[in-house]
Write a protein that holds these residues in place. Structure first.
Motif, PDB file in Angstrom:
ATOM      1  N   SER A 167       0.864  -1.307  -0.020  1.00  0.00           N
ATOM      2  CA  SER A 167       0.071   0.164   0.136  1.00  0.00           C
ATOM      3  C   SER A 167       0.889   1.266  -0.075  1.00  0.00           C
ATOM      4  CB  SER A 167      -0.885   0.158   1.236  1.00  0.00           C
ATOM      5  OG  SER A 167      -0.119  -0.075   2.416  1.00  0.00           O
ATOM      6  N   ARG A 168       0.352   2.242  -0.523  1.00  0.00           N
ATOM      7  CA  ARG A 168       1.148   3.534  -0.749  1.00  0.00           C
ATOM      8  C   ARG A 168       1.565   4.149   0.775  1.00  0.00           C
ATOM      9  NH1 ARG A 168      -2.446   4.385  -5.106  1.00  0.00           N
ATOM     10  NH2 ARG A 168      -1.654   3.708  -6.914  1.00  0.00           N
ATOM     11  N   GLU A 227      -7.345   6.760   9.770  1.00  0.00           N
ATOM     12  CA  GLU A 227      -7.752   6.149   8.408  1.00  0.00           C
ATOM     13  C   GLU A 227      -7.691   4.882   8.665  1.00  0.00           C
ATOM     14  OE1 GLU A 227      -7.007   8.032   4.942  1.00  0.00           O
ATOM     15  OE2 GLU A 227      -6.750  10.071   5.719  1.00  0.00           O
ATOM     16  N   PHE A 246      -8.004   1.015   5.878  1.00  0.00           N
ATOM     17  CA  PHE A 246      -8.176   0.588   4.469  1.00  0.00           C
ATOM     18  C   PHE A 246      -9.418   0.126   4.160  1.00  0.00           C
ATOM     19  CE2 PHE A 246      -3.455  -0.359   5.535  1.00  0.00           C
ATOM     20  CZ  PHE A 246      -2.964   0.451   4.478  1.00  0.00           C
ATOM     21  N   VAL A 247      -9.835   0.266   3.074  1.00  0.00           N
ATOM     22  CA  VAL A 247     -11.262  -0.110   2.726  1.00  0.00           C
ATOM     23  C   VAL A 247     -11.288  -1.832   2.477  1.00  0.00           C
ATOM     24  CG1 VAL A 247     -11.753   2.061   1.452  1.00  0.00           C
ATOM     25  CG2 VAL A 247     -10.612   0.148   0.248  1.00  0.00           C
ATOM     26  N   ILE A 254     -11.507  -4.863   0.559  1.00  0.00           N
ATOM     27  CA  ILE A 254     -11.172  -5.440  -0.758  1.00  0.00           C
ATOM     28  C   ILE A 254     -11.689  -6.859  -1.122  1.00  0.00           C
ATOM     29  CG2 ILE A 254      -9.525  -3.771  -1.077  1.00  0.00           C
ATOM     30  CD1 ILE A 254      -7.557  -6.105  -0.809  1.00  0.00           C
ATOM     31  N   ARG A 294      -8.102  -1.550  -5.387  1.00  0.00           N
ATOM     32  CA  ARG A 294      -8.514  -0.631  -4.412  1.00  0.00           C
ATOM     33  C   ARG A 294      -7.492  -0.973  -2.925  1.00  0.00           C
ATOM     34  NH1 ARG A 294     -14.384  -0.931  -2.274  1.00  0.00           N
ATOM     35  NH2 ARG A 294     -14.002   1.215  -1.635  1.00  0.00           N
ATOM     36  N   HIS A 326      -4.894   0.537  -2.278  1.00  0.00           N
ATOM     37  CA  HIS A 326      -4.269   1.435  -1.643  1.00  0.00           C
ATOM     38  C   HIS A 326      -5.327   2.489  -1.168  1.00  0.00           C
ATOM     39  CE1 HIS A 326      -0.698   0.285  -3.834  1.00  0.00           C
ATOM     40  NE2 HIS A 326      -1.248   0.466  -4.924  1.00  0.00           N
ATOM     41  N   ASP A 327      -6.663   2.119  -1.169  1.00  0.00           N
ATOM     42  CA  ASP A 327      -7.665   3.011  -0.885  1.00  0.00           C
ATOM     43  C   ASP A 327      -7.773   2.922   0.710  1.00  0.00           C
ATOM     44  OD1 ASP A 327      -7.966   3.485  -3.663  1.00  0.00           O
ATOM     45  OD2 ASP A 327      -9.981   2.543  -3.805  1.00  0.00           O
ATOM     46  N   THR A 328      -8.097   4.096   1.197  1.00  0.00           N
ATOM     47  CA  THR A 328      -8.404   4.260   2.522  1.00  0.00           C
ATOM     48  C   THR A 328      -9.839   5.200   2.857  1.00  0.00           C
ATOM     49  OG1 THR A 328      -7.223   6.249   2.977  1.00  0.00           O
ATOM     50  CG2 THR A 328      -6.050   4.355   3.229  1.00  0.00           C
ATOM     51  N   GLU A 329     -10.069   5.086   4.159  1.00  0.00           N
ATOM     52  CA  GLU A 329     -11.414   5.733   4.360  1.00  0.00           C
ATOM     53  C   GLU A 329     -11.309   6.089   5.855  1.00  0.00           C
ATOM     54  OE1 GLU A 329     -14.490   3.065   3.947  1.00  0.00           O
ATOM     55  OE2 GLU A 329     -13.883   1.776   5.552  1.00  0.00           O
TER      56      GLU A 329
END
Length: 298
Positions: free
Chosen positions: A145-146, A269, A271-272, A274, A289, A291-294
């Protein structure tokens, strides 16, 4: 005078080494050795390696063409384009092709062609070995993840980073590590760089098929206890995440790593999700997804 000489030597012995986002410049190291060429060639990217091989091939042929051209009658069957004839004869000789139209006809020409044939055999062996090693070298194909997130997990503050296996088969005996590094003040004055191995909820998996989240609980025993974005910036915090495992297809160990700075840490935050499950029991993993966070629920 001696100081200037030492400074010039230091500049000559400078070696730049990049480790992730950090670049180290080594000075006053040991002298460069010829065996270092092997590592340098293996470290090149494929376009760079192809450019190097092409430049070396053309350069050698130009060099031997210049040697042939020193004696006008060293090659039989030449045309009005003498240097071009020497160059293409060198190409044929270096590859040990020898079409027969042109051939050495003097002692000088035979000596140069003998040296070139020996050079060609050696070059072919070296390049074949290098290409084989580059093709056979296993790649981990692990995506990180980034960013690293810090959020409550089961009611406890937890540092998390996501990793995914991009191979079309599972990695076996996978081991995961997260190293944390920061500057800390000393009693005597000044700062000192400390390194900590963060304790993970799990650091070993027998099978690593898809994607997972590495987790470190930030309790009172954690070196990250009480850390804030401001404190991480002030201490120049760095995180190193590594994955080591075995590729079962080629039965070889693979490894990869990624580093993060304090800028890559996202507090509050998570991670979403996946993973999604189908009625037939299959699990779908959305790598798009990873790398996506929420925002995390507090």
């Amino acid at each position: 005078m001696h100081q200037k000489v030492r400074q010039r030597r230091s500049r000559r012995n400078e070696v730049s080494v990049r480790s992730g986002q950090v670049e180290f410049v080594k000075v006053n190291t040991d002298a460069w050795k010829w065996r270092d060429v092997y590592r340098w060639l293996l470290a090149l990217r494929w376009p760079q390696f192809a450019a190097f091989v092409g430049a070396l091939y053309i350069g050698l042929n130009l060099l031997f063409a210049a040697f042939y051209s020193l004696q006008q009658n060293s090659i039989a069957g030449r045309t009005t384009h003498w240097f071009l004839d020497c160059f293409f004869f060198s190409v044929q000789t270096l590859a040990t092709v020898g079409y027969g139209h042109m051939y050495p006809q003097t002692l000088y020409g035979h000596i140069i062609s003998t040296v070139e044939i020996m050079t060609g055999v050696f070059l072919l062996a070296v390049m074949t070995g290098l290409i084989f090693v580059r093709f056979s070298r296993p790649l981990a194909r692990v995506v990180f993840s980034r960013s690293i997130v810090v959020a409550p997990l089961n009611g406890k503050p937890t540092l998390m980073v996501r990793v995914g296996n991009e191979n079309h088969h599972s990695m076996v005996e996978a081991e995961f590590r997260i190293m944390f590094s920061r500057d800390q003040p000393l009693i005597e004055g000044g700062d000192f760089r400390y390194f900590y191995a963060l304790t993970l909820h799990f650091d070993h998996l027998t099978i690593f098929p898809a994607a997972l989240t590495l987790r470190h609980e930030i309790d009172k025993q954690s070196p990250l206890y009480g850390a804030t974005p401001e404190s991480l910036e002030a201490s120049r915090a760095l995180f190193f995440v590594s994955v080591v495992g075995i590729d079962p297809v080629i039965a070889a160990e693979v490894q990869t790593q990624k580093d993060y700075t304090w800028r890559d840490i996202r507090f509050g935050e998570r991670f979403v999700e996946i993973y999604s499950q189908h009625g037939d029991g299959k699990l779908t993993v959305d790598y798009g997804r990873i790398h996506d966070t929420e925002p995390a629920a507090l």
